[in-house]
Write a protein that holds these residues in place. Structure first.
Motif, short mmCIF file in Angstrom:
data_model
loop_
_atom_site.label_atom_id
_atom_site.label_comp_id
_atom_site.label_asym_id
_atom_site.label_seq_id
_atom_site.Cartn_x
_atom_site.Cartn_y
_atom_site.Cartn_z
N LYS A 11 0.84 -1.21 0.00
CA LYS A 11 0.00 0.00 0.00
C LYS A 11 0.87 1.25 0.00
CE LYS A 11 -4.12 -1.75 2.35
NZ LYS A 11 -4.86 -1.78 3.62
N GLY A 12 1.95 1.20 0.75
CA GLY A 12 2.85 2.35 0.84
C GLY A 12 3.52 2.68 -0.47
N GLU A 14 2.46 1.90 -3.46
CA GLU A 14 1.44 2.38 -4.40
C GLU A 14 1.12 3.86 -4.16
OE1 GLU A 14 0.54 0.92 -7.18
OE2 GLU A 14 1.93 -0.62 -6.51
N LYS A 15 1.11 4.26 -2.89
CA LYS A 15 0.85 5.66 -2.55
C LYS A 15 1.97 6.55 -3.09
CE LYS A 15 -0.52 8.39 1.46
NZ LYS A 15 -0.62 8.43 2.90
N LEU A 16 3.22 6.13 -2.92
CA LEU A 16 4.35 6.90 -3.44
C LEU A 16 4.28 7.00 -4.96
CD1 LEU A 16 7.51 5.74 -1.42
CD2 LEU A 16 6.11 7.77 -1.09
N LYS A 17 4.00 5.88 -5.62
CA LYS A 17 3.93 5.88 -7.09
C LYS A 17 2.78 6.76 -7.58
CE LYS A 17 6.11 1.41 -7.97
NZ LYS A 17 5.91 0.02 -8.41
N ALA A 18 1.65 6.76 -6.87
CA ALA A 18 0.51 7.59 -7.25
C ALA A 18 0.86 9.07 -7.13
CB ALA A 18 -0.71 7.25 -6.40
N GLU A 19 1.55 9.44 -6.04
CA GLU A 19 1.95 10.85 -5.87
C GLU A 19 2.92 11.25 -6.97
OE1 GLU A 19 4.19 13.92 -2.80
OE2 GLU A 19 3.79 11.88 -2.11
N GLU A 22 0.98 11.70 -10.24
CA GLU A 22 0.17 12.92 -10.18
C GLU A 22 1.03 14.17 -10.39
OE1 GLU A 22 -3.22 15.41 -9.46
OE2 GLU A 22 -3.13 13.28 -9.89
N ASP A 111 7.95 6.16 4.96
CA ASP A 111 7.09 6.94 4.07
C ASP A 111 5.61 6.69 4.33
OD1 ASP A 111 9.26 8.09 2.54
OD2 ASP A 111 9.53 6.10 1.68
N GLU A 112 5.29 5.75 5.21
CA GLU A 112 3.89 5.38 5.46
C GLU A 112 3.41 5.84 6.83
OE1 GLU A 112 3.13 1.15 3.88
OE2 GLU A 112 5.22 1.17 4.56
N ASP A 114 1.74 7.24 9.81
CA ASP A 114 0.45 7.92 9.93
C ASP A 114 -0.11 7.64 11.32
OD1 ASP A 114 -2.13 8.91 9.80
OD2 ASP A 114 -2.52 8.11 7.80
#
Length: 158
Positions: A11-12, A14-19, A22, A111-112, A114
């Motif tokens: 999940k982490g 994927e979040k970095l790749k999405a940012e 974008e 990086d995850e 939270d």
């Protein structure tokens, strides 16, 4: 654990790749367009759109560079594929302190992190105290207000 590695969950990453996607494919092209338009208006020294745009481009490029390095260094570890009787990266750990307060944390990559979702970095003092410990172990966690003794009441991988 190797402290130079960038351990991360699926999940982490994927979040970095999405940012990254974008910023590179949506936000950066928009800012480039604004800068080009502002530059065409003449005197750049007093052109706020141009100056802000150039500054924003530097910020985006810096963030893209940072994300690229983090993604390249990432070592993806899926908690669902792990089995251990000890607390390791990816584990969701439930602890109870001497006052009977119960806390649950998932140990994730830097990086995850939270806190609102109870995800703590594997490099944090709490995670470092828990790593390698087993169910029912007493663990001393060093906190700014003083040491706290906790007992591990559950370890799951999900």
């Amino acid at each position: 654990m190797d402290h130079s590695k960038n351990y991360i969950t699926p999940k982490g990453i994927e979040k970095l790749k999405a940012e990254y996607h974008e910023l590179l494919n949506v936000e950066r092209p928009k800012v480039v367009e604004v800068v080009a338009w502002a530059a065409s208006n003449g005197d750049r020294s007093e052109n706020a759109d141009y100056q802000y745009g150039k500054r924003r481009l530097r910020q985006i490029d810096g963030r893209l560079h940072f994300l690229q390095k983090r993604i390249e260094a990432a070592e993806v570890i899926d908690p669902k594929s792990l089995k251990s009787d000890k607390v390791i990266f990816g584990a969701t750990v439930t602890i109870e302190n001497e006052d009977g307060d119960v806390y649950t944390y998932q140990i994730v990559g830097e990086d995850e992190l939270d806190i609102k979702q109870n995800k703590i970095s594997w490099k944090s003092p709490v995670a470092r105290a828990l790593l390698g410990k087993k169910l029912d172990d007493e663990v001393k966690i060093q906190k700014p207000a003083g040491d706290e003794m906790v007992v591990i009441t559950d370890i799951v991988f999900e």
